[in-house]
Design an enzyme around this catalytic site. Structure first.
Site, PDB file in Angstrom:
ATOM      1  N   HIS A 105       0.910  -1.249   0.006  1.00 53.92           N
ATOM      2  CA  HIS A 105       0.018   0.303   0.058  1.00 53.92           C
ATOM      3  C   HIS A 105       1.017   1.166   0.042  1.00 53.92           C
ATOM      4  O   HIS A 105       1.975   1.392   0.563  1.00 53.92           O
ATOM      5  CB  HIS A 105      -0.787   0.044   1.131  1.00 53.92           C
ATOM      6  CG  HIS A 105      -1.963   1.053   1.469  1.00 53.92           C
ATOM      7  ND1 HIS A 105      -1.679   2.284   1.404  1.00 53.92           N
ATOM      8  CD2 HIS A 105      -3.176   0.883   1.190  1.00 53.92           C
ATOM      9  CE1 HIS A 105      -2.880   2.829   1.820  1.00 53.92           C
ATOM     10  NE2 HIS A 105      -3.850   2.044   1.352  1.00 53.92           N
ATOM     11  N   ASP A 178       2.536  -4.632   8.062  1.00 54.77           N
ATOM     12  CA  ASP A 178       1.239  -3.955   8.050  1.00 54.77           C
ATOM     13  C   ASP A 178       0.062  -4.863   8.182  1.00 54.77           C
ATOM     14  O   ASP A 178      -0.035  -5.461   7.398  1.00 54.77           O
ATOM     15  CB  ASP A 178       1.380  -3.443   6.708  1.00 54.77           C
ATOM     16  CG  ASP A 178       0.079  -2.599   6.203  1.00 54.77           C
ATOM     17  OD1 ASP A 178      -1.144  -2.576   7.232  1.00 54.77           O
ATOM     18  OD2 ASP A 178      -0.217  -2.092   5.087  1.00 54.77           O
ATOM     19  N   GLN A 181      -5.101  -5.517   6.996  1.00 52.76           N
ATOM     20  CA  GLN A 181      -6.106  -6.524   6.570  1.00 52.76           C
ATOM     21  C   GLN A 181      -5.924  -7.925   7.172  1.00 52.76           C
ATOM     22  O   GLN A 181      -6.844  -8.503   6.886  1.00 52.76           O
ATOM     23  CB  GLN A 181      -5.667  -6.715   5.015  1.00 52.76           C
ATOM     24  CG  GLN A 181      -6.085  -5.472   4.035  1.00 52.76           C
ATOM     25  CD  GLN A 181      -7.321  -4.972   4.056  1.00 52.76           C
ATOM     26  OE1 GLN A 181      -8.314  -5.495   4.214  1.00 52.76           O
ATOM     27  NE2 GLN A 181      -7.362  -3.451   3.713  1.00 52.76           N
ATOM     28  N   LYS A 204     -10.767  -0.832  10.154  1.00 47.38           N
ATOM     29  CA  LYS A 204     -10.803  -2.044   9.446  1.00 47.38           C
ATOM     30  C   LYS A 204     -11.239  -3.153  10.375  1.00 47.38           C
ATOM     31  O   LYS A 204     -11.646  -4.270   9.982  1.00 47.38           O
ATOM     32  CB  LYS A 204      -9.685  -2.465   8.414  1.00 47.38           C
ATOM     33  CG  LYS A 204      -9.360  -1.331   7.433  1.00 47.38           C
ATOM     34  CD  LYS A 204      -8.105  -1.374   6.757  1.00 47.38           C
ATOM     35  CE  LYS A 204      -7.584  -0.368   5.919  1.00 47.38           C
ATOM     36  NZ  LYS A 204      -8.473   0.067   4.794  1.00 47.38           N
ATOM     37  N   CYS A 339      -4.792   2.538  -3.775  1.00 49.33           N
ATOM     38  CA  CYS A 339      -3.816   2.903  -3.234  1.00 49.33           C
ATOM     39  C   CYS A 339      -2.360   2.112  -3.385  1.00 49.33           C
ATOM     40  O   CYS A 339      -1.527   1.853  -2.484  1.00 49.33           O
ATOM     41  CB  CYS A 339      -3.841   3.437  -1.661  1.00 49.33           C
ATOM     42  SG  CYS A 339      -5.139   4.568  -1.344  1.00 49.33           S
TER      43      CYS A 339
END
Length: 381
Positions: A105, A178, A181, A204, A339
């Site tokens: 991202h 990261d 998700q 999220k 993104c």
């Protein structure tokens, strides 16, 4: 669980959870109480309500830490994963070379550029995973950081974090993950993963916007990034000394309401069981990928075991047109570069259409998407 999500109105099929998740009533209620009946500042007042809110705020930190297998002194509240990555990129004492991957991202690319790191890029496997065999060959003692997505926001491809950590540590580098998700749909135990930094955003994870988490067992090695109230020990015009981590990274009045809402979201997900959520989403991903694979006009991206996310393209139709026509049928997907422009260049497309699932998604959502795509085919056929 759909009845517990007021945003899921009848006849609307929400397939954009990877962008932001709908909120359960439990989270809305927690935020309402924190903003209303229970509201007061934290860490400052000597009156009872302020003391109670301070206890609740720090309890939220402990609940979030427990949710990912960490401890409270390892968890700093930030505005989101973007701020967390910026914090590490700017505050790290050993700025040098960082290894990223093709699927990252923008929030895991631009901060490293702005902070002056030298960037190397790890390629992907044929099915869209970060190629850790290639990473092993690319890594050198010059690398002080590796920063990878746990789950791709476009391809849904999961990372073998434990192996990535072993490879990074072998050359003396640290690993930032990261987890935006991954946290809503995969069991996360930071101790077992072996990473050095783990970041994610609250919205999220079925929580509020404007809050996220930076976890690390190395926070004390990072210099303060922003100055202001709360993050200090003592201030004079000649010199300021700083509070220990994680407080030194929470300058100013914190996101009190959002922290309590995020803790409520973590509790909600824990109550259902992340393993159960993952299994549910995997079944939906499998069903959708199987049905899309039957369409000659559709190109699927990412591996078959993608986690909660299915990206695709339709021959001769821009994803924005797909998204607009689906919206007319009550189906909400994401269309664009997500993104992740370097990944789009790698895939050879300007954009993709993306359907992403949440714990509230069901077979009716899949059916509505398939019916909507049939309408797109008729219009552009």
């Amino acid at each position: 669980m759909r009845a517990e999500f007021p945003g899921l109105t009848p006849g609307w099929h929400y397939l954009d959870t990877a962008a932001t998740a709908q909120k359960p009533q439990a989270v809305i209620d927690a935020c309402t109480l924190a903003m209303g009946r229970d509201y007061a500042t934290v860490h400052r007042g000597v009156y009872a309500r302020s003391a109670d809110m301070t206890l609740a705020y720090e309890a939220a930190r402990r609940r979030i830490a427990a949710f990912i297998g960490g401890t409270e002194e390892q968890v700093s509240f930030v505005r989101g994963a973007t701020e967390a990555i910026n914090l590490v990129a700017y505050s790290h004492p050993r700025k040098g070379r960082v290894l990223l991957s093709t699927l990252e991202h923008h929030s895991n690319i631009v901060p490293w550029q702005l902070a002056g790191w030298e960037i190397d890029v790890c390629p992907l496997t044929a099915d869209g995973r970060i190629d850790l065999d290639a990473a092993e060959k690319l890594l050198t003692p010059e690398h002080t950081m590796v920063a990878f997505a746990h789950v791709s926001n476009v391809l849904g491809s999961p990372l073998d974090v434990a192996r990535a950590a072993e490879l990074a540590h072998r050359v003396g580098a640290e690993l930032l993950i990261d987890g935006c998700q991954a946290v809503p749909r995969l069991p996360v135990d930071v101790a077992a993963l072996g990473c050095d930094y783990y970041v994610f955003s609250g919205h999220k994870l079925y929580g509020p916007t404007g809050i996220g988490v930076l976890w690390s067992d190395k926070l004390d090695a990072l210099a303060p990034w922003q100055g202001g109230g709360s993050m200090i020990d003592r201030v004079t015009f000649e010199k300021t000394t700083y509070a220990p981590a994680p407080t030194r990274f929470e300058a100013g009045t914190p996101a009190i309401v959002e922290a309590l809402g995020l803790a409520a979201a973590a509790d909600y997900v824990s109550g259902l069981g992340v393993e159960a959520i993952h299994a549910h989403e995997c079944a939906l991903v499998g069903s959708l990928r199987e049905q899309l694979a039957r369409k000659n006009s559709i190109t699927l991206f990412g591996p078959d075991d993608s986690a909660g996310i299915v990206s695709f393209a339709m021959a001769g139709v821009h994803p924005h047109d797909i998204g607009t026509i689906l919206d007319e049928s009550g189906v909400a997907i994401r269309a664009g570069h997500h993104c992740a422009q370097p990944l789009m260049a790698h895939l050879g497309v300007p954009a993709t259409a993306r359907a992403s699932f949440g714990l509230y998604s069901n077979d009716d959502d899949v059916a509505a998407l398939i019916d909507g795509l049939a309408r797109v085919e008729r219009i552009f056929g």
